[in-house]
Design a protein around this motif. Structure first.
Motif, PDB file in Angstrom:
ATOM      1  N   ARG A  69       1.196  -1.209  -0.121  1.00 47.44           N
ATOM      2  CA  ARG A  69       0.068  -0.126   0.331  1.00 47.44           C
ATOM      3  C   ARG A  69       0.676   1.193  -0.233  1.00 47.44           C
ATOM      4  NH1 ARG A  69      -3.513  -0.172  -1.643  1.00 47.44           N
ATOM      5  NH2 ARG A  69      -5.656  -1.870  -0.399  1.00 47.44           N
ATOM      6  N   PHE A  70      -0.194   2.271  -0.535  1.00 42.87           N
ATOM      7  CA  PHE A  70       1.572   3.830  -0.982  1.00 42.87           C
ATOM      8  C   PHE A  70       0.245   4.819  -0.425  1.00 42.87           C
ATOM      9  CE2 PHE A  70       3.532   0.438  -3.290  1.00 42.87           C
ATOM     10  CZ  PHE A  70       5.231   1.395  -3.466  1.00 42.87           C
ATOM     11  N   ASN A  71       0.789   5.821  -0.420  1.00 46.63           N
ATOM     12  CA  ASN A  71      -0.804   6.885   0.627  1.00 46.63           C
ATOM     13  C   ASN A  71      -1.040   7.755  -0.484  1.00 46.63           C
ATOM     14  OD1 ASN A  71      -0.478   6.250   3.611  1.00 46.63           O
ATOM     15  ND2 ASN A  71       1.423   7.137   2.874  1.00 46.63           N
ATOM     16  N   ASP A  72      -1.668   8.300  -0.315  1.00 46.13           N
ATOM     17  CA  ASP A  72      -2.065   9.360  -1.160  1.00 46.13           C
ATOM     18  C   ASP A  72      -1.490  10.018  -1.909  1.00 46.13           C
ATOM     19  OD1 ASP A  72      -4.484   8.360  -1.363  1.00 46.13           O
ATOM     20  OD2 ASP A  72      -5.483   9.495  -0.247  1.00 46.13           O
ATOM     21  N   ASP A  73      -0.314  10.622  -1.703  1.00 45.63           N
ATOM     22  CA  ASP A  73       0.838  11.468  -1.479  1.00 45.63           C
ATOM     23  C   ASP A  73       1.334  10.673  -2.455  1.00 45.63           C
ATOM     24  OD1 ASP A  73       2.001   9.785   0.402  1.00 45.63           O
ATOM     25  OD2 ASP A  73       2.977  12.018   1.581  1.00 45.63           O
ATOM     26  N   GLY A  74       1.865   9.091  -2.962  1.00 41.52           N
ATOM     27  CA  GLY A  74       2.381   8.584  -3.331  1.00 41.52           C
ATOM     28  C   GLY A  74       3.818   7.761  -2.059  1.00 41.52           C
ATOM     29  N   SER A  75       3.350   8.686  -1.498  1.00 43.03           N
ATOM     30  CA  SER A  75       4.809   7.283   0.026  1.00 43.03           C
ATOM     31  C   SER A  75       3.988   6.502   0.031  1.00 43.03           C
ATOM     32  CB  SER A  75       5.169   8.915   1.216  1.00 43.03           C
ATOM     33  OG  SER A  75       3.502   8.759   1.642  1.00 43.03           O
ATOM     34  N   PHE A  76       4.899   5.436   0.324  1.00 40.00           N
ATOM     35  CA  PHE A  76       4.447   3.728   0.930  1.00 40.00           C
ATOM     36  C   PHE A  76       4.213   3.730   2.076  1.00 40.00           C
ATOM     37  CE2 PHE A  76       6.808   0.262   2.909  1.00 40.00           C
ATOM     38  CZ  PHE A  76       5.455  -0.608   2.352  1.00 40.00           C
ATOM     39  N   ASN A  77       3.448   3.430   2.350  1.00 39.81           N
ATOM     40  CA  ASN A  77       2.562   3.062   3.700  1.00 39.81           C
ATOM     41  C   ASN A  77       2.798   1.689   4.515  1.00 39.81           C
ATOM     42  OD1 ASN A  77       0.914   2.596   5.915  1.00 39.81           O
ATOM     43  ND2 ASN A  77      -0.466   4.305   5.499  1.00 39.81           N
ATOM     44  N   ASP A  78       3.662   1.408   5.332  1.00 37.87           N
ATOM     45  CA  ASP A  78       4.493   0.495   5.667  1.00 37.87           C
ATOM     46  C   ASP A  78       3.560  -0.440   6.930  1.00 37.87           C
ATOM     47  OD1 ASP A  78       4.845   2.647   7.484  1.00 37.87           O
ATOM     48  OD2 ASP A  78       6.925   1.536   8.512  1.00 37.87           O
ATOM     49  N   GLU A  79       2.920   0.857   7.754  1.00 35.05           N
ATOM     50  CA  GLU A  79       1.992  -0.319   8.435  1.00 35.05           C
ATOM     51  C   GLU A  79       0.517  -1.241   7.489  1.00 35.05           C
ATOM     52  OE1 GLU A  79       0.390   2.473  11.765  1.00 35.05           O
ATOM     53  OE2 GLU A  79       2.137   3.204  12.090  1.00 35.05           O
ATOM     54  N   VAL A  80       0.410   0.144   7.289  1.00 36.31           N
ATOM     55  CA  VAL A  80      -1.183  -0.404   6.278  1.00 36.31           C
ATOM     56  C   VAL A  80      -0.871  -2.069   5.101  1.00 36.31           C
ATOM     57  CG1 VAL A  80      -2.792  -0.102   4.374  1.00 36.31           C
ATOM     58  CG2 VAL A  80      -2.269   1.546   6.763  1.00 36.31           C
ATOM     59  N   THR A  81       0.403  -1.999   4.938  1.00 30.15           N
ATOM     60  CA  THR A  81       1.809  -3.298   4.334  1.00 30.15           C
ATOM     61  C   THR A  81       1.663  -3.927   5.060  1.00 30.15           C
ATOM     62  OG1 THR A  81       1.893  -1.733   2.379  1.00 30.15           O
ATOM     63  CG2 THR A  81       3.074  -4.262   2.418  1.00 30.15           C
ATOM     64  N   ASN A  82       1.854  -3.725   6.444  1.00 31.74           N
ATOM     65  CA  ASN A  82       2.537  -5.167   6.443  1.00 31.74           C
ATOM     66  C   ASN A  82       1.563  -5.674   7.287  1.00 31.74           C
ATOM     67  OD1 ASN A  82       4.548  -6.708   7.923  1.00 31.74           O
ATOM     68  ND2 ASN A  82       3.764  -5.942   9.994  1.00 31.74           N
ATOM     69  N   MET A  83      -0.178  -5.116   6.944  1.00 30.15           N
ATOM     70  CA  MET A  83      -1.260  -5.790   7.686  1.00 30.15           C
ATOM     71  C   MET A  83      -1.703  -6.732   7.076  1.00 30.15           C
ATOM     72  SD  MET A  83      -4.666  -3.689   9.386  1.00 30.15           S
ATOM     73  CE  MET A  83      -5.165  -3.495   7.317  1.00 30.15           C
ATOM     74  N   LEU A  84      -1.711  -6.084   5.685  1.00 30.08           N
ATOM     75  CA  LEU A  84      -2.451  -6.157   4.617  1.00 30.08           C
ATOM     76  C   LEU A  84      -1.521  -8.018   3.684  1.00 30.08           C
ATOM     77  CD1 LEU A  84      -3.470  -3.465   2.784  1.00 30.08           C
ATOM     78  CD2 LEU A  84      -5.195  -4.577   3.577  1.00 30.08           C
ATOM     79  N   LEU A  85       0.122  -7.763   4.048  1.00 31.00           N
ATOM     80  CA  LEU A  85       0.552  -8.767   3.458  1.00 31.00           C
ATOM     81  C   LEU A  85       0.154 -10.221   4.860  1.00 31.00           C
ATOM     82  CD1 LEU A  85       4.090  -7.225   2.506  1.00 31.00           C
ATOM     83  CD2 LEU A  85       2.541  -8.719   1.438  1.00 31.00           C
ATOM     84  N   SER A  86       0.455  -9.622   6.210  1.00 33.46           N
ATOM     85  CA  SER A  86       0.552 -10.517   7.406  1.00 33.46           C
ATOM     86  C   SER A  86      -0.746 -11.273   7.501  1.00 33.46           C
ATOM     87  CB  SER A  86       1.113 -10.294   8.079  1.00 33.46           C
ATOM     88  OG  SER A  86       0.679  -8.826   8.805  1.00 33.46           O
ATOM     89  N   GLU A  87      -2.698 -10.691   6.790  1.00 37.20           N
ATOM     90  CA  GLU A  87      -3.909 -10.890   7.362  1.00 37.20           C
ATOM     91  C   GLU A  87      -3.577 -12.062   5.604  1.00 37.20           C
ATOM     92  OE1 GLU A  87      -6.169  -8.295   6.885  1.00 37.20           O
ATOM     93  OE2 GLU A  87      -6.129  -7.355   8.848  1.00 37.20           O
ATOM     94  N   ARG A  88      -2.877 -11.369   4.474  1.00 41.13           N
ATOM     95  CA  ARG A  88      -3.700 -12.313   3.545  1.00 41.13           C
ATOM     96  C   ARG A  88      -2.311 -13.654   3.235  1.00 41.13           C
ATOM     97  NH1 ARG A  88      -5.575 -11.006  -2.377  1.00 41.13           N
ATOM     98  NH2 ARG A  88      -5.390 -12.846  -2.877  1.00 41.13           N
TER      99      ARG A  88
END
Ligand SMILES: Nc1ncnc2c1ncn2[C@@H]1O[C@H](COP(=O)(O)OP(=O)(O)O)[C@@H](O)[C@H]1O
Ligand SMILES: N[C@@H](CC(=O)OP(=O)(O)O)C(=O)O
Length: 439
Positions: free
Chosen positions: A138-157
């Protein structure tokens, strides 16, 4: 035991390479999560699929004919599919890509298709599940990387998934807009997956037998590094040792997951192990040498500079206001020198010089361009006397003029500035004194 395995473009450039990769994965059932890059160069002079996609999309944006270029890319994938005897068609995928290119959907989307399509082939070849990285990185609306949401999505999936293929290099914003990391970013994706699944090891497979003491394009057959710490690696990657993307280090380092750099073409080699700390003494005083060129130095002279409170701050503020990052800043009594990247500095040059004049009224400013910086890095340097002396004498012996020397406060690295045309010879001279003569 859980391993995440990332394969670089050179490991996936053709069906032949895919077969080697398949064998490596099947050999070890712990290799459960696979992160592929786009097909790279098959031979020197060949073009990486990522670059073909950038060119193709550039044509689409200019409303020039791009369909033939897209067809060439399709052919590269078809060759791999045929070579692997897969019952798989990418016709529908290419149809969608063509439509999206016509709509000028975005340059990052275009580049990401390289990994996306290679991921589909890899999943079909291995019989693993394919997961589109757009859903879980997941990236934020401004194009920066979102490590927290990514880690959550990845580990859940990935939590209950035995095996999966997750294409590298890209992710998406919440609204689905595809965003890529910077070039070489599949290394970062691999590291994020390793963090999310709590992997025991992150294997990064490439076309060299580990991290080499120096760039093999400069030094002939350099020796490889057996064990390197994250800190040393960070210094070397930052300075241009391009085997691993510098941002790939942070996620796994945080979780204490070691990285093993391996060679797809020589899987029997142990490669390089990258660890947080080690009691293993490096074989040589130095662990590695890396360098980059394209720097400019700005030397500011003013009598009694040292007693003028706030002098450095005022100078640095000029760079900050112009949004220029500073690489190094060695100083003397009445001089300070600032090293910056030429490509960032060039167009703002006159504005910055005027700013410095206004801010500190110097006696003299001198610019020198076409400089290279070389980092000599090693945890063993701290306990060895005379390292700087040896660097100087090796370079003097090779008739190389040293423009700057800067020892990092960690005593883990020494940076040397040389002229661009002496860059490669300087690296060779340093390799020779520290590795070949082994003193
Ligand atoms: N110190 C180094 N050790 C190993 N490889 C290096 C070093 N410095 C530069 N390289 C280059 O990095 C290349 C591997 O990185 P990269 O091209 O990103 O591979 P991949 O396509 O597998 O991701 C090597 O082929 C080599 O030319
Ligand atoms: N394909 C992308 C991302 C990448 O990481 O590739 P590689 O693993 O071949 O360096 C690039 O060329 O930048």
């Amino acid at each position: 035991m859980k391993k995440v395995v990332k394969f670089g473009g050179s490991s996936l450039a053709s069906a032949e390479q895919f077969k080697k990769v398949g064998e490596i994965i099947r050999q070890d059932s712990a290799r459960r999560y696979v992160v592929p890059s786009a097909p790279g160069k098959r031979f020197s002079g060949d073009t990486k699929v990522t670059d073909m996609l950038y060119n193709c999309y550039a044509a689409a944006v200019k409303e020039k004919k791009f369909v033939d270029l897209l067809e060439q890319i399709h052919e590269r994938y078809q060759e791999i599919i045929d070579g692997l005897n897969l019952d798989l068609s990418l016709d529908e995928e290419f149809h969608i890509i063509q439509e999206n290119f016509s709509k000028k959907i975005g340059r990052d989307y275009a580049a990401s298709r390289g990994e996306y399509l290679n991921g589909i082939i890899m999943a079909a070849y291995l019989g693993f599940e394919f997961i589109d990285a757009a859903q879980i990185i997941r990236f934020n609306d401004d194009g920066s990387f979102n490590d927290e949401v990514t880690n959550m999505l990845l580990s859940e999936r990935l939590a209950n998934m035995e095996n999966a293929v997750i294409p590298g290099f890209y992710g998406a914003k919440e609204d689905g807009t595809v965003v890529t990391f910077s070039r070489g970013g599949s290394d970062v994706s691999g590291s994020l997956v390793a963090l999310a699944v709590h992997a025991d090891l992150y294997e990064n497979w490439t076309d060299v037998s580990g991290f080499l003491i120096a760039d093999p394009r400069i030094v002939k057959n350099p020796k490889s590094i057996e064990t390197i710490t994250y800190k040393e690696l960070r210094e070397l990657s930052y300075m241009g040792a391009s085997v691993l993307h510098e941002d790939a280090i942070f996620p796994v380092r945080k979780a204490g997951i070691p990285i093993n750099i391996r060679n797809t073409n020589a899987p029997q080699d142990k490669g390089t192990l990258i660890v947080e700390g080690t009691c293993r003494q490096p074989k040589y005083t130095i662990t590695g040498i890396a360098g980059t060129d394209g720097f400019v130095s700005i030397t500011i002279e003013k009598a009694m500079m040292n007693s003028e409170i706030g002098f450095c701050r005022k100078v640095l503020q000029v760079f900050e206001e112009n949004n220029i990052s500073i690489e190094h800043m060695p100083s003397g009594i009445d001089t300070m020198t600032i090293f910056v990247h030429k490509n960032e500095f060039e167009e703002k040059e006159q504005r910055i010089l005027a700013g410095i004049h206004k801010a500190v009224n110097p006696d003299h400013i001198e610019l020198e361009s076409d400089l290279a910086l070389i980092a000599v890095v090693g945890r063993g340097m701290r306990s060895t006397r005379g390292t700087a002396g040896r660097i100087f004498s090796a370079l003097a012996h090779a008739h190389i003029n040293v423009k700057m020397i800067d020892q990092g406060s960690s005593e883990l690295n020494i940076i040397v500035g040389v002229r661009h045309d002496e860059f490669k010879n300087a690296i060779r001279a340093l390799y020779e004194i520290f590795v070949l003569t082994q003193i």
